[in-house]
Design an enzyme around this catalytic site. Sequence first.
Site, PDB file in Angstrom:
ATOM      1  N   LYS A  76       0.903  -1.145   0.014  1.00 11.35           N
ATOM      2  CA  LYS A  76      -0.036  -0.038  -0.060  1.00 11.35           C
ATOM      3  C   LYS A  76       0.836   1.316   0.034  1.00 11.35           C
ATOM      4  O   LYS A  76       0.606   2.171  -0.831  1.00 11.35           O
ATOM      5  CB  LYS A  76      -0.791  -0.074   1.219  1.00 11.35           C
ATOM      6  CG  LYS A  76      -1.913  -1.254   1.191  1.00 11.35           C
ATOM      7  CD  LYS A  76      -2.793  -1.209   2.291  1.00 11.35           C
ATOM      8  CE  LYS A  76      -1.951  -1.432   3.906  1.00 11.35           C
ATOM      9  NZ  LYS A  76      -1.811  -2.654   4.085  1.00 11.35           N
ATOM     10  N   THR A  77       1.961   1.370   0.596  1.00  4.11           N
ATOM     11  CA  THR A  77       2.899   2.523   1.008  1.00  4.11           C
ATOM     12  C   THR A  77       3.584   2.494  -0.309  1.00  4.11           C
ATOM     13  O   THR A  77       3.841   3.760  -0.933  1.00  4.11           O
ATOM     14  CB  THR A  77       3.720   2.274   2.078  1.00  4.11           C
ATOM     15  OG1 THR A  77       2.894   1.842   3.302  1.00  4.11           O
ATOM     16  CG2 THR A  77       4.591   3.588   2.354  1.00  4.11           C
ATOM     17  N   ASP A 121      -1.201   6.344   7.110  1.00  2.00           N
ATOM     18  CA  ASP A 121      -1.364   4.741   7.231  1.00  2.00           C
ATOM     19  C   ASP A 121      -2.089   4.407   8.468  1.00  2.00           C
ATOM     20  O   ASP A 121      -2.427   5.395   9.260  1.00  2.00           O
ATOM     21  CB  ASP A 121       0.094   4.273   7.506  1.00  2.00           C
ATOM     22  CG  ASP A 121       0.431   2.920   7.424  1.00  2.00           C
ATOM     23  OD1 ASP A 121      -0.619   2.303   6.719  1.00  2.00           O
ATOM     24  OD2 ASP A 121       1.420   2.339   7.790  1.00  2.00           O
ATOM     25  N   THR A 170      -5.916  -1.633   6.998  1.00  2.00           N
ATOM     26  CA  THR A 170      -5.914  -3.190   7.143  1.00  2.00           C
ATOM     27  C   THR A 170      -7.264  -3.642   7.490  1.00  2.00           C
ATOM     28  O   THR A 170      -7.572  -4.580   7.087  1.00  2.00           O
ATOM     29  CB  THR A 170      -4.884  -3.777   8.180  1.00  2.00           C
ATOM     30  OG1 THR A 170      -4.832  -3.135   9.385  1.00  2.00           O
ATOM     31  CG2 THR A 170      -3.391  -3.917   7.729  1.00  2.00           C
ATOM     32  N   ARG A 229       6.357  -8.327   2.120  1.00  2.00           N
ATOM     33  CA  ARG A 229       7.502  -7.660   3.189  1.00  2.00           C
ATOM     34  C   ARG A 229       8.002  -8.871   3.706  1.00  2.00           C
ATOM     35  O   ARG A 229       9.063  -9.057   4.031  1.00  2.00           O
ATOM     36  CB  ARG A 229       6.590  -6.802   4.266  1.00  2.00           C
ATOM     37  CG  ARG A 229       7.548  -6.505   5.246  1.00  2.00           C
ATOM     38  CD  ARG A 229       6.564  -5.428   6.287  1.00  2.00           C
ATOM     39  NE  ARG A 229       6.750  -4.305   6.092  1.00  2.00           N
ATOM     40  CZ  ARG A 229       5.492  -3.700   5.963  1.00  2.00           C
ATOM     41  NH1 ARG A 229       4.467  -4.317   6.609  1.00  2.00           N
ATOM     42  NH2 ARG A 229       5.314  -2.270   5.420  1.00  2.00           N
TER      43      ARG A 229
HETATM   44  P1  ADP Z   1       2.209  -1.985   3.172  1.00  2.00           P
HETATM   45  O1  ADP Z   1       2.179  -0.425   3.099  1.00  2.00           O
HETATM   46  O2  ADP Z   1       0.926  -2.565   2.596  1.00  2.00           O
HETATM   47  O3  ADP Z   1       2.331  -2.415   4.638  1.00  2.00           O
HETATM   48  P2  ADP Z   1       4.774  -1.736   1.734  1.00  2.00           P
HETATM   49  O4  ADP Z   1       4.262  -0.873   0.890  1.00  2.00           O
HETATM   50  O5  ADP Z   1       5.339  -1.000   2.653  1.00  2.00           O
HETATM   51  O6  ADP Z   1       3.437  -2.400   2.395  1.00  2.00           O
HETATM   52  O7  ADP Z   1       5.459  -2.745   1.272  1.00  2.00           O
HETATM   53  C1  ADP Z   1       6.274  -3.657   2.043  1.00  2.00           C
HETATM   54  C2  ADP Z   1       7.523  -4.071   1.243  1.00  2.00           C
HETATM   55  O8  ADP Z   1       7.161  -4.981   0.253  1.00  2.00           O
HETATM   56  C3  ADP Z   1       8.136  -2.848   0.534  1.00  2.00           C
HETATM   57  O9  ADP Z   1       9.520  -2.701   1.012  1.00  2.00           O
HETATM   58  C4  ADP Z   1       8.407  -3.249  -0.858  1.00  2.00           C
HETATM   59  O10 ADP Z   1       9.664  -3.452  -1.353  1.00  2.00           O
HETATM   60  C5  ADP Z   1       7.581  -4.650  -1.089  1.00  2.00           C
HETATM   61  N1  ADP Z   1       6.541  -4.781  -1.974  1.00  2.00           N
HETATM   62  C6  ADP Z   1       5.202  -4.746  -1.733  1.00  2.00           C
HETATM   63  N2  ADP Z   1       4.508  -4.512  -2.845  1.00  2.00           N
HETATM   64  C7  ADP Z   1       5.362  -4.878  -3.953  1.00  2.00           C
HETATM   65  C8  ADP Z   1       5.285  -5.085  -5.162  1.00  2.00           C
HETATM   66  N3  ADP Z   1       3.917  -5.352  -5.690  1.00  2.00           N
HETATM   67  N4  ADP Z   1       6.250  -5.421  -6.049  1.00  2.00           N
HETATM   68  C9  ADP Z   1       7.604  -5.407  -5.349  1.00  2.00           C
HETATM   69  N5  ADP Z   1       7.985  -5.310  -4.181  1.00  2.00           N
HETATM   70  C10 ADP Z   1       6.721  -4.987  -3.513  1.00  2.00           C
END
Ligand code: ADP
Length: 344
Positions: A76-77, A121, A170, A229
Amino acid sequence: MIEEDFSSKRKQGTVTSPVITDDTDAFENTLRPQDFANYIGQTEVKKNLKVFCQAAKKRGEPLDHTLFYGPPGIGKTTLSLILSKELGTNLRITSGPALEKPGDLAAILTNLQENDFLFIDEIHRLRSSVEEILYSAMEDFVIDIVVGKGPSARTMRLNVPRFTLVGATTKAAMLGGPLKDRFGHVERLRFYESTEVQKIIERSAGILEIDIEKEAAEKLAHCSRFTPRIANRLLRRMRDFAEVLHNGKITLKVVEEGLDNLCIDNRGLDYADQMYLKILGEKFKGGPVGLSTMAAAMGEDENTIEDMIEPFLIREGFLQKTPRGRIVTELGLSQVGVKNLLAV
Ligand code: ADP
């Protein structure tokens, strides 16, 4: 309305901004894809977002407020970062629990520049007094604040720059209707296929200059709970094992040994997940058991059990939640090697 005098504090620069700079986790940031091309999977979401981005660019307007929902670590981030890059705007990152007072949010909003992205977030954890500020900010780009205290207090209306709010959660169900309805785009991010996780692992290995066998990446992908992650975290741990105990290359043998050392099984269940199923199967004869009893038996708090352990077990069919309590399934029992109690 903000019931505190924040504007004078802001002028003096003493409001502690709860904005988290995006160097909080250097490792994650190194691996974050910077554009749509490198963002693996989520094809439908990407397709739509590309269109919305182009439309916003064409009209010279900020992107509509956007809400992403889905489990933690799913991207998401990262997607918000890609969107802001695509539109050439700044991204300010904060989170629901970090915004304690309405003044915290007001300080951030009034410091934004035109077209900026504000990423919140865990937006479902915003306090209601803070959330209320967002309504008029999102809709009309104004906020009402109260300046001064007591009888001399007066309300001031402030304009905020036209910005895009990107919310991530989430728990979409915990988001109030008035807030949810103000988002122009609501996108659900789904778990990844194993093949997609494998690609993510291979991409990360390339960036970190890690030598990894194809079979090793495939095995890791299977144990990563379909979550980027977790995949990246496991990759890092395997690199440690490979560098210290072997010759640096991550082979299938290194992965098998490493996962064993970390108590992670072939479906990605960690020690706590396995304990949960064993306790439910052996101690409570498969259930049904209430949340508080499970929490006490595990020595964990109820939130950890509900948010961190159970969702994956339910999703994988190892556990069922019923009105009478939690029940372990046959699949769950066999995963942790507990005899099927019904067959005894
Ligand atoms: P969330 O915000 O949903 O908790 P993040 O965007 O922080 O998740 O993602 C966590 C890690 O996973 C990031 O460091 C990123 O490198 C990796 N990641 C997430 N989605 C992808 C994707 N679609 N392709 C490649 N790497 C991804």
